[in-house]
Design a protein around this motif. Structure first.
Motif, PDB file in Angstrom:
ATOM      1  N   PHE A 207       9.199 -27.931 -37.616  1.00 21.44           N
ATOM      2  CA  PHE A 207       8.637 -28.590 -36.158  1.00 21.44           C
ATOM      3  C   PHE A 207       9.494 -29.768 -35.718  1.00 21.44           C
ATOM      4  N   GLY A 208      10.232 -30.271 -36.653  1.00 21.71           N
ATOM      5  CA  GLY A 208      10.901 -31.504 -36.370  1.00 21.71           C
ATOM      6  C   GLY A 208      12.340 -31.145 -35.839  1.00 21.71           C
ATOM      7  N   PHE A 209      13.561 -31.543 -36.588  1.00 19.05           N
ATOM      8  CA  PHE A 209      14.731 -31.306 -36.101  1.00 19.05           C
ATOM      9  C   PHE A 209      15.322 -29.880 -36.523  1.00 19.05           C
ATOM     10  N   GLY A 210      14.559 -29.440 -37.673  1.00 20.93           N
ATOM     11  CA  GLY A 210      14.711 -28.099 -38.156  1.00 20.93           C
ATOM     12  C   GLY A 210      16.068 -27.981 -38.938  1.00 20.93           C
ATOM     13  N   LEU A 211      16.803 -28.897 -39.470  1.00 18.56           N
ATOM     14  CA  LEU A 211      17.823 -28.933 -40.121  1.00 18.56           C
ATOM     15  C   LEU A 211      17.688 -28.214 -41.660  1.00 18.56           C
ATOM     16  N   SER A 212      18.717 -27.749 -42.250  1.00 15.60           N
ATOM     17  CA  SER A 212      18.664 -27.301 -43.513  1.00 15.60           C
ATOM     18  C   SER A 212      18.921 -28.202 -44.458  1.00 15.60           C
ATOM     19  N   LYS A 213      18.602 -28.301 -45.621  1.00 17.91           N
ATOM     20  CA  LYS A 213      18.852 -29.501 -46.491  1.00 17.91           C
ATOM     21  C   LYS A 213      20.343 -29.668 -46.899  1.00 17.91           C
ATOM     22  N   ARG A 214      20.710 -28.428 -46.913  1.00 19.66           N
ATOM     23  CA  ARG A 214      22.492 -28.619 -47.088  1.00 19.66           C
ATOM     24  C   ARG A 214      23.047 -29.448 -45.786  1.00 19.66           C
ATOM     25  N   ARG A 215      22.443 -29.517 -44.933  1.00 22.81           N
ATOM     26  CA  ARG A 215      23.158 -30.242 -43.883  1.00 22.81           C
ATOM     27  C   ARG A 215      22.525 -31.629 -43.672  1.00 22.81           C
ATOM     28  N   VAL A 216      21.644 -32.170 -44.575  1.00 23.44           N
ATOM     29  CA  VAL A 216      21.523 -33.530 -44.456  1.00 23.44           C
ATOM     30  C   VAL A 216      21.909 -34.282 -45.738  1.00 23.44           C
ATOM     31  N   THR A 217      22.899 -35.121 -45.642  1.00 24.61           N
ATOM     32  CA  THR A 217      23.472 -35.525 -46.936  1.00 24.61           C
ATOM     33  C   THR A 217      23.158 -37.211 -46.886  1.00 24.61           C
ATOM     34  N   VAL A 218      22.519 -37.413 -48.133  1.00 22.16           N
ATOM     35  CA  VAL A 218      22.254 -38.985 -48.462  1.00 22.16           C
ATOM     36  C   VAL A 218      23.221 -39.475 -49.408  1.00 22.16           C
ATOM     37  N   SER A 219      23.851 -40.655 -48.915  1.00 22.61           N
ATOM     38  CA  SER A 219      24.944 -41.117 -49.576  1.00 22.61           C
ATOM     39  C   SER A 219      24.379 -42.377 -50.336  1.00 22.61           C
ATOM     40  N   THR A 220      24.624 -42.572 -51.757  1.00 19.98           N
ATOM     41  CA  THR A 220      24.110 -43.631 -52.269  1.00 19.98           C
ATOM     42  C   THR A 220      25.266 -44.061 -53.344  1.00 19.98           C
ATOM     43  N   SER A 221      25.220 -45.535 -53.485  1.00 24.20           N
ATOM     44  CA  SER A 221      26.087 -46.162 -54.245  1.00 24.20           C
ATOM     45  C   SER A 221      25.601 -46.082 -55.901  1.00 24.20           C
ATOM     46  N   GLY A 222      24.495 -45.390 -56.011  1.00 21.61           N
ATOM     47  CA  GLY A 222      24.156 -44.817 -57.432  1.00 21.61           C
ATOM     48  C   GLY A 222      22.815 -45.668 -58.040  1.00 21.61           C
ATOM     49  N   LEU A 223      21.722 -45.230 -57.149  1.00 19.82           N
ATOM     50  CA  LEU A 223      20.322 -45.984 -57.488  1.00 19.82           C
ATOM     51  C   LEU A 223      19.652 -45.158 -58.447  1.00 19.82           C
ATOM     52  N   VAL A 224      19.945 -45.047 -59.621  1.00 20.21           N
ATOM     53  CA  VAL A 224      19.586 -43.754 -60.415  1.00 20.21           C
ATOM     54  C   VAL A 224      18.263 -43.217 -60.435  1.00 20.21           C
ATOM     55  N   PRO A 225      17.264 -44.035 -60.425  1.00 19.25           N
ATOM     56  CA  PRO A 225      15.596 -43.605 -60.283  1.00 19.25           C
ATOM     57  C   PRO A 225      15.507 -43.087 -58.983  1.00 19.25           C
ATOM     58  N   PHE A 226      16.118 -43.282 -57.976  1.00 22.85           N
ATOM     59  CA  PHE A 226      15.793 -42.730 -56.686  1.00 22.85           C
ATOM     60  C   PHE A 226      16.515 -41.492 -56.484  1.00 22.85           C
ATOM     61  N   MET A 227      17.510 -41.342 -57.150  1.00 26.77           N
ATOM     62  CA  MET A 227      18.335 -39.981 -57.029  1.00 26.77           C
ATOM     63  C   MET A 227      17.472 -38.809 -57.687  1.00 26.77           C
ATOM     64  N   ASP A 228      16.690 -39.268 -58.780  1.00 22.06           N
ATOM     65  CA  ASP A 228      15.858 -38.436 -59.383  1.00 22.06           C
ATOM     66  C   ASP A 228      14.659 -38.055 -58.460  1.00 22.06           C
ATOM     67  N   ARG A 229      14.202 -38.924 -57.951  1.00 21.55           N
ATOM     68  CA  ARG A 229      13.102 -38.857 -56.859  1.00 21.55           C
ATOM     69  C   ARG A 229      13.555 -38.015 -55.801  1.00 21.55           C
ATOM     70  N   LEU A 230      14.768 -38.220 -55.248  1.00 19.05           N
ATOM     71  CA  LEU A 230      15.222 -37.321 -54.009  1.00 19.05           C
ATOM     72  C   LEU A 230      15.144 -36.072 -54.405  1.00 19.05           C
TER      73      LEU A 230
END
Ligand SMILES: C[S@@+](CC[C@H](N)C(=O)[O-])C[C@H]1O[C@@H](n2cnc3c(N)ncnc32)[C@H](O)[C@@H]1O
Ligand code: SF4
Length: 385
Positions: A207-230
């Protein structure tokens, strides 16, 4: 008349506030479906009403309650007493020769951030910001120069996507003008996890933008604990800004490496890819800096570091900006680096630089801080612990 006095007069007269920051209404861009359903329940309304409202806003790119024709007039009136749909103010728009567009948008409080639209053959990517500035202090990034000014709210993050779709004259229902979202604008998204997570939920929601999770990319410099949470929470596509194949060099280029060194980072990457049996590879971003990290020995070290992980390496020619000491690697050096990776069966691509003529390329975004002072908050400032 001073602004506060004007504000008071308007309030007494029952007029709308002068500036958006004076509003006490909740901006609907900031609520994911669960949160909006809760707010409707508090108003004595059924959950499906929240779904209807979200569809109007996101699928049909509307921002007026009056247009929501399947909602009763009474409810629309009550909604207007609690909520608003506040769109960002456009400061400037620049259009590159290659079709890339950069928008500078003003946030509450006066800071400005940048959002970039990159149309390509068969896809159109929106590169969005998640913080005003960044505290991570990467040596080669122009956003780092201003330090962290503040975190963006969920509403401010989502408003960029809505604004882009509306400006481009499309929606997320019939005429999809944006196919992919990347958190590669200003800021470190995982350092603002509490605001970024609901924003991702809105991007993915049917009901939002309806994008598939393959089409949403989170880019990180490497915050390890939050990579696990994501991975646990939403499991979107992930890009890791690696930039160096050993700790000594990465400590210099990406200082967060001193807190989460490569052994920990690569273990988190392994958990993100392998344990979930996912087909998609992590994309490892590697900015090519002349004479710094672009030698054949670095490529060979990188092959060892990736050690059989499903990986795609994206080599990004460095985008220069004033006051930088770095230079872009020579094309021959980039080609030789890529060949070493490919010879070891690692997928290696070289990013085509887009929007160069309007300073819209990766790492060139600076926005504008209200004070025009450089903000010196550096180091680790993470919300979501
Ligand atoms: C600006 S960052 C935002 C997302 C997140 N903070 C990160 O570092 O992954 C997006 C990408 O741009 C890259 N980048 C930063 N400065 C750059 C520059 N001057 N030239 C090319 N790429 C750059 C970063 O390393 C990162 O891979
Ligand atoms: S590259 Fe990313 S993490 Fe590093 S300073 Fe720039 S925005 Fe922040």
């Amino acid at each position: 008349m001073r602004q506060e006095a004007q504000q008071e007069t308007l309030q007494r007269e029952g007029q709308p506030p002068l500036t958006p920051q004076a509003s006490r209404l909740t901006n609907l861009f900031g609520l994911d479906r669960e949160q909006l359903r809760e707010r409707f329940a508090e108003m004595g309304e059924k959950p499906y009403r929240a779904d209807q409202v979200m569809q109007w806003i996101y699928r049909r790119t509307r921002n007026s309650f009056d247009e929501m024709s399947n909602i009763s007039k009474d409810l629309r009136t009550r909604m207007a007493q609690h909520f608003e749909i506040r769109t960002p103010e456009l400061v400037t728009e620049q259009v590159s020769q290659d079709g890339t567009r950069k928008w500078v948008l003003r946030l509450d409080g006066g800071n400005a951030i940048e959002t970039v639209y990159i149309p390509e053959e068969g896809r159109a990517t929106l590169c969005i910001s998640s913080q005003v500035g960044c505290a991570m202090d990467c040596a080669f990034c122009s956003t780092a120069q201003q330090g962290l000014n503040r975190n963006m709210t969920t509403a401010e993050i989502i408003a960029q996507v809505w604004f882009a779709a509306r400006t481009l004259g499309g929606d997320f229902q019939n005429e999809r003008v944006i196919s992919n979202i990347v958190f590669m604008g200003m800021g470190e998204p995982l350092a603002n996890y509490n605001a970024v997570l609901p924003a991702i939920r809105i991007l993915l929601d049917d009901f939002g933008f309806g994008l598939s999770k393959r089409r949403v990319t989170v880019s990180t410099s490497g915050l390890v604990p939050f990579m696990d949470r994501l991975r646990e929470d939403v499991d979107t596509a992930l890009a890791v800004s690696l930039h160096a194949p050993n700790d000594a060099l990465r400590n210099e280029l990406v200082p967060i490496n001193r807190k989460y060194p490569l052994a920990e980072l690569m273990a988190a990457c392994r958990r993100y890819t392998v344990e979930k049996d996912r087909k998609a590879h992590i994309v490892y971003e590697y900015v090519m800096l002349d004479g710094i990290n672009d030698q054949p020995e670095h490529a060979r070290e990188l092959v060892k570091l990736l050690g059989g992980l499903p990986a795609k390496v994206n080599l990004i020619p460095f985008n220069p900006f004033p006051q930088t000491q770095y230079r872009r690697s020579k094309p021959e050096a980039i080609a030789a680096f890529a060949k070493i990776l490919r010879d070891r069966k690692i997928i290696a691509t070289t990013r085509k630089t887009r929007g160069d003529d309007i300073d819209a390329a990766c790492g060139q975004l600076v926005g504008k801080v209200q004070s025009r002072q450089k903000n010196r908050l550096r180091g680790i400032a993470i919300v979501g612990d």
